[in-house]
Design a protein around this motif. Structure first.
Motif, PDB file in Angstrom:
ATOM      1  N   VAL A 134       7.202  10.184  -0.552  1.00 14.27           N
ATOM      2  CA  VAL A 134       6.342   9.119  -0.080  1.00 14.27           C
ATOM      3  C   VAL A 134       7.177   8.448   0.698  1.00 14.27           C
ATOM      4  O   VAL A 134       7.965   7.952   0.284  1.00 14.27           O
ATOM      5  N   LEU A 157       3.977   2.163  -8.328  1.00 16.17           N
ATOM      6  CA  LEU A 157       3.667   3.847  -7.557  1.00 16.17           C
ATOM      7  C   LEU A 157       3.660   4.499  -8.414  1.00 16.17           C
ATOM      8  O   LEU A 157       3.136   5.774  -8.500  1.00 16.17           O
ATOM      9  N   VAL A 164       6.044   4.145   1.259  1.00 10.77           N
ATOM     10  CA  VAL A 164       5.414   3.032   0.886  1.00 10.77           C
ATOM     11  C   VAL A 164       5.233   1.832   1.951  1.00 10.77           C
ATOM     12  O   VAL A 164       6.685   1.323   2.314  1.00 10.77           O
ATOM     13  N   LYS A 181       1.247  -1.390   0.207  1.00  8.60           N
ATOM     14  CA  LYS A 181       0.252  -0.093   0.053  1.00  8.60           C
ATOM     15  C   LYS A 181       1.013   1.708   0.426  1.00  8.60           C
ATOM     16  O   LYS A 181       2.046   1.486   0.409  1.00  8.60           O
ATOM     17  N   ILE A 182       0.247   1.997   0.016  1.00  9.06           N
ATOM     18  CA  ILE A 182       0.718   3.613  -0.454  1.00  9.06           C
ATOM     19  C   ILE A 182       0.565   4.170   1.350  1.00  9.06           C
ATOM     20  O   ILE A 182      -0.513   4.555   1.303  1.00  9.06           O
ATOM     21  N   LYS A 194       8.314  -0.416   5.483  1.00  6.86           N
ATOM     22  CA  LYS A 194       7.591   0.565   4.139  1.00  6.86           C
ATOM     23  C   LYS A 194       8.991   1.211   4.548  1.00  6.86           C
ATOM     24  O   LYS A 194      10.147   1.319   5.145  1.00  6.86           O
ATOM     25  N   LEU A 233       1.259  10.426   1.146  1.00  9.78           N
ATOM     26  CA  LEU A 233       2.305  11.771  -0.476  1.00  9.78           C
ATOM     27  C   LEU A 233       2.553  12.895   0.678  1.00  9.78           C
ATOM     28  O   LEU A 233       1.276  14.012   0.957  1.00  9.78           O
ATOM     29  N   TYR A 269       0.519   6.736  -9.848  1.00  5.94           N
ATOM     30  CA  TYR A 269       0.356   7.626  -9.179  1.00  5.94           C
ATOM     31  C   TYR A 269       1.270   8.841  -8.691  1.00  5.94           C
ATOM     32  O   TYR A 269       0.509  10.028  -8.534  1.00  5.94           O
TER      33      TYR A 269
END
Length: 457
Positions: free
Chosen positions: A109, A120, A111, A98-99, A202, A102, A123
């Motif tokens: 960003v 990615l 992620v 998932k993102i 992450k 931002l 987006y």
């Protein structure tokens, strides 16, 4: 014994670790109780366990790590060696994709580690941002790519890991560790972690304003032109790749990708040191259709649809293949190529293509470009395992005067003693491993052999 039988039954030493035999087993049928062994994407490697876990949250990852005694993280399975293998448990990051956030003010960003670059990029572009660099394939996971110092191309472009400004991983104790550039040298040690510090949950990446790229291809550049013009050729664009098959004294193709401002018309010379510009799209392997390749012919497009060589919606493989890659100092590139060219007649029958790229140096301890502007000599081989594994030591011997570092996720036979000499921060990295994985939960044969110099058990 014929070749097919040999490939099914043999085991080979790759990267100082045992590579499982290539097999032809089929996926399990619904009514079958036979276990399923995953393979890597090129199917030259079968992983050593059927215990594959698919957590969806950080908390689930922590619970697994606390419960299990041995494990490795598994990303998009693009590695050609056993760096991500384990004979007890694999924890896939497939559902950690998932993102998270931002941050437009900070141009970053965040992620989850299992997200693929191709998932990615669009987006980011829609929100006015871009990544500074992309690899040839957009199909690879972000955490796996940075953990192995996977790179992309450009004399002024660092590898993918160089855009990391923050990283979160769960260590062998189940602790959630968060590091950023403000943490200094420890951060530099953790980013290219080889999957040995823990599981990356992450990643925060630096962004730049979105941009367009146009690319063209020049064909049949005389190799001699590199002698006095290598820097000029590799600096012709934002990203430049040379493709050659070692069959002649020609560079088959030169891919030049230029960064454009919005509305700018690309300007490419019609010839490059005698090499004409291609008048149609081409594949790096000229006999293969260019359908899977990103648009050429100088037609501008978004950065994410030009910097990779291949489109996200296509399987990029030329078929069953193997890959090796060696990084040498940029200043020694021509001499290194000429050294490899001395065994061109042995190499050429067994490969699809070689690619030459430039990568800017960085300060990440285990990066193949640590404090060194580099050139990568990448080779995509036919899946002729015995022949290729016999050739790699010869290639490494020819490159030895240039102190090559192998790509961590590809095939090599360079021994631990040599790797230890070439990585000046190896002892510091092992010290970091003692902090986060003192009992070796995340160690496997690859790490034991190439980081600790231990023989496989």
């Amino acid at each position: 014994m014929d070749k097919r039988t040999f490939l099914k039954n043999s085991s080979l030493l790759i990267g100082g670790t045992l590579l499982n035999s290539w097999t032809s087993c089929s996926p399990k049928k619904p009514d079958s109780m036979d276990p399923i062994f995953l393979k890597n994407w090129a199917e030259n490697l079968q992983y050593n366990t059927t215990n594959v876990h698919y957590p969806e949250t950080v908390e689930e990852v922590q619970q697994l790590i606390k419960k299990l005694s041995k494990m490795k993280a598994l990303g998009s399975r693009h590695s050609f060696n056993s760096i991500a293998d384990n004979d007890q448990n694999l924890i896939s990051t497939q559902k950690l994709n998932k993102i998270v956030a931002l941050d437009k003010e900070q141009s970053t960003v965040t992620v989850e580690g299992g997200m693929k670059y191709g998932e990615l990029c669009e987006y980011l572009h829609e929100n006015g941002f871009a990544l500074h660099n992309l690899a040839s394939l957009p199909h690879i996971s972000i955490a796996g790519s940075i953990s192995t110092a996977t790179h992309g191309s450009g004399v002024e472009n660092g590898n993918l890991a160089s855009s990391v400004s923050g990283i979160e991983f769960i260590n062998a104790k189940g602790e959630l560790i968060q590091l950023s550039r403000e943490d200094g040298d420890v951060f530099n040690g953790a980013v290219v972690g080889l999957g040995a510090l823990g599981l990356v949950t992450k990643v925060t990446l630096d962004l730049v304003p979105t941009f367009e790229v146009a690319q063209v291809v020049y064909r049949n550049l005389p190799m001699e032109a590199l002698k006095d013009n290598f820097n000029a050729i590799m600096s012709m664009g934002y990203s430049v790749s040379l493709f050659l098959d070692w069959k002649t004294n020609l560079i088959n193709e030169v891919w030049v990708k230029k960064k454009l401002q919005k509305g700018e018309t690309p300007d490419f010379p019609k010839e490059l040191f005698g090499a004409p510009m291609a008048s149609e799209n081409v594949h790096p392997v000229e006999s293969i259709s260019a359908e899977s390749c990103t648009e050429q012919l100088g037609i501008p497009g978004p950065w994410y649809d030009r910097l990779p060589h291949f489109k996200m919606e296509f399987q990029p493989s030329a078929g069953k293949e193997l890959q090796s890659e060696y990084f040498i100092p940029f200043a020694k590139a021509y001499e290194a190529l000429m050294a490899v060219n001395e065994i061109a007649d042995q190499i050429s029958p067994h490969l699809f293509i070689s690619e030459i790229r430039a990568i800017k140096g960085d300060n990440l301890w285990m990066s193949t470009c640590y404090q060194q502007d580099s050139v990568a000599i990448h080779t995509t081989w036919k899946q002729e395992i015995p022949e290729v594994m016999a050739l790699l030591p010869k290639m490494e011997q020819k490159l030895a005067p240039f102190n090559p570092k192998p790509h961590w996720g590809k095939l090599f036979t360079i021994p631990y003693e040599t790797l230890n000499e070439r990585y000046s921060r190896m002892d510091d990295f092992k010290g970091l491993l003692e902090v986060h994985d003192p009992n070796g939960k995340f160690r496997n044969d690859f790490i034991n052999k190439n980081i600790y110099g231990l023989k496989s058990v």
